[in-house]
Scaffold this active site. Sequence first.
Site, PDB file in Angstrom:
ATOM      1  N   ASP A  95       0.530  -1.342  -0.256  1.00  0.00           N
ATOM      2  CA  ASP A  95      -0.066   0.235  -0.011  1.00  0.00           C
ATOM      3  C   ASP A  95       0.547   1.794  -0.243  1.00  0.00           C
ATOM      4  OD1 ASP A  95      -2.960   0.912   0.758  1.00  0.00           O
ATOM      5  OD2 ASP A  95      -2.087   1.685   2.239  1.00  0.00           O
ATOM      6  N   GLU A  99       0.214   8.013  -7.169  1.00  0.00           N
ATOM      7  CA  GLU A  99      -0.032   9.182  -8.365  1.00  0.00           C
ATOM      8  C   GLU A  99      -0.933   8.408  -9.385  1.00  0.00           C
ATOM      9  OE1 GLU A  99       1.495  12.638  -8.059  1.00  0.00           O
ATOM     10  OE2 GLU A  99       2.841  11.928  -6.127  1.00  0.00           O
TER      11      GLU A  99
END
Length: 540
Positions: free
Chosen positions: A199, A267
Amino acid sequence: MREWWRDAVIYQIYPRSFQDDNGDGIGDLKGITRRLDHVASLGVDCIWLSPIFPSPQKDMGYDVSDYTDIDPLFGTLDDFDALIARAHELGLKVITDQVLSHTSDQHPWFTQSRLSRDNAKSDWYVWADPLPDGSPPTNWHSHFGGPAWEFDPQRGQYYLHHFLASQPDLNFHNPDVVNAILDTCKFWLDRGLDGFRLDTVNYYFHDQKLRSNPPAQTRPQVMATDLYGMQENLYNKTRPENLGFLEKLRALTDRYDNIMMVGEVGEMGGKSIRIMGDYTAGTNRLHMAYSFAMLGPDYSPDHFRSCIEGFQQGAPDGHPKWSFSNHDVPRHVSRWADHAVSDDHMARLSCAMLMAFEGTIGIYQGEELGQIETELTYDELTDPPALRFWPAVKGRDGCRTPMVWERDASHAGFSIGTPWLPVKAPQIMRAVDTLDAAEHSILHFYRKVIAFRKASAALTRGKTRFIDLPDPLLAFTRTAETQTLTCIFNLSKDDQRIHLDDTATLTGPQNATLTGQDLHLPGNGFAYLEHTGPLSLLTD
């Protein structure tokens, strides 16, 4: 020998919502084990379990309070061992979500760290003094609203949190933290786990000088909860030190056989593709990475092509993982509905397209049912951003509602109790038993396309060469060994016609027609063409 993960299709399971075995309305490990035959029937290679570790569940398990146990909500370590054993019997690998960048504020490490500035774990989290006016040390934002800093009166300092204030960030600049985290990963590898989904893999390190981020130059704010887009996030994440930690983690996994790590790059856009390249370059970092590049609203041939070509150019020796849906974004069938003839048309097209991409493929539970986003009211929500910013933000609950197994059973067979999120009629219409009984259903289509991909040297190992065609057509050729396939996808509702300059044969699942050398693609149509020599495509 080629590694198993390079050709894999990975199936993500959200444990809270997969199958409840004990009737408390929350999915659990025994429930997952009971339903593994369904997963295996798809032809996938691996399951990814979202967090199952002890947690106060303020962010649904992404706030870990113990890295080396199972949350009682989901079961026990014995239940975990039984799940691993059954998965392996079915030929399925198992990876778990490792949330390493931050913990819960109830983790023993943090409860000790906040006691004083000079205890044994005082430097295990990112602490900093207020500025002279009492404001936070930097201008960094939290993804869940407000500053990324929370003032703790006991220490008289701020601590860093990229998400909820109850999710403090670990200080990876401290070698003791790094070693402790590596030990927790070793614990699960020793237990037979086949790898990790990491993660927020680019969030581990922060700028030790605590420099504030400059304003964004090109991207406006895009979410009421997420002011990250207002800044160039230079100092709060994606720091160069991240690579050193990934190399340590890779060195650990390399001590075991057939382990795989896939990192989530937090992102979007071109920057995310560059980071994916950096993080998978060579043989001593991540095995592969994925980003949110294909998990957003962008839906065009140019977008998908730029993602794949960007990775090819940025990481020629790296390996990507591509997905269209997961537990953090609206389901893609609903997200891209404006481009669809119908929900089922979008489900089929996106499956055919995704399974033709070069790299490892990820699908999210329910995707094989063509599942759509669940519409929820405020009183039904559990997701922190939605609860705080409703109605501007609907949150992530809509893609997390329970799996639907049996159309006529209570709560569609998910639970005999009241589910933690509601099971609604539009979702129940796509129950597994209903689609399994229908010969031409989305479920059977997924099985056929996955089988076609796995049997094709071109689709599992072939390099990708894109073909220049006008919007809305996406086309590329993949060649490996003696097989060449040209894959063509119509990303619009309108019919498209293409003329071939040579002969080719339609192969695999498709909804196109080929008359001589004229290919007809209906709205959301797709085709796999097998041919021996070069093939040019001409549009009207």
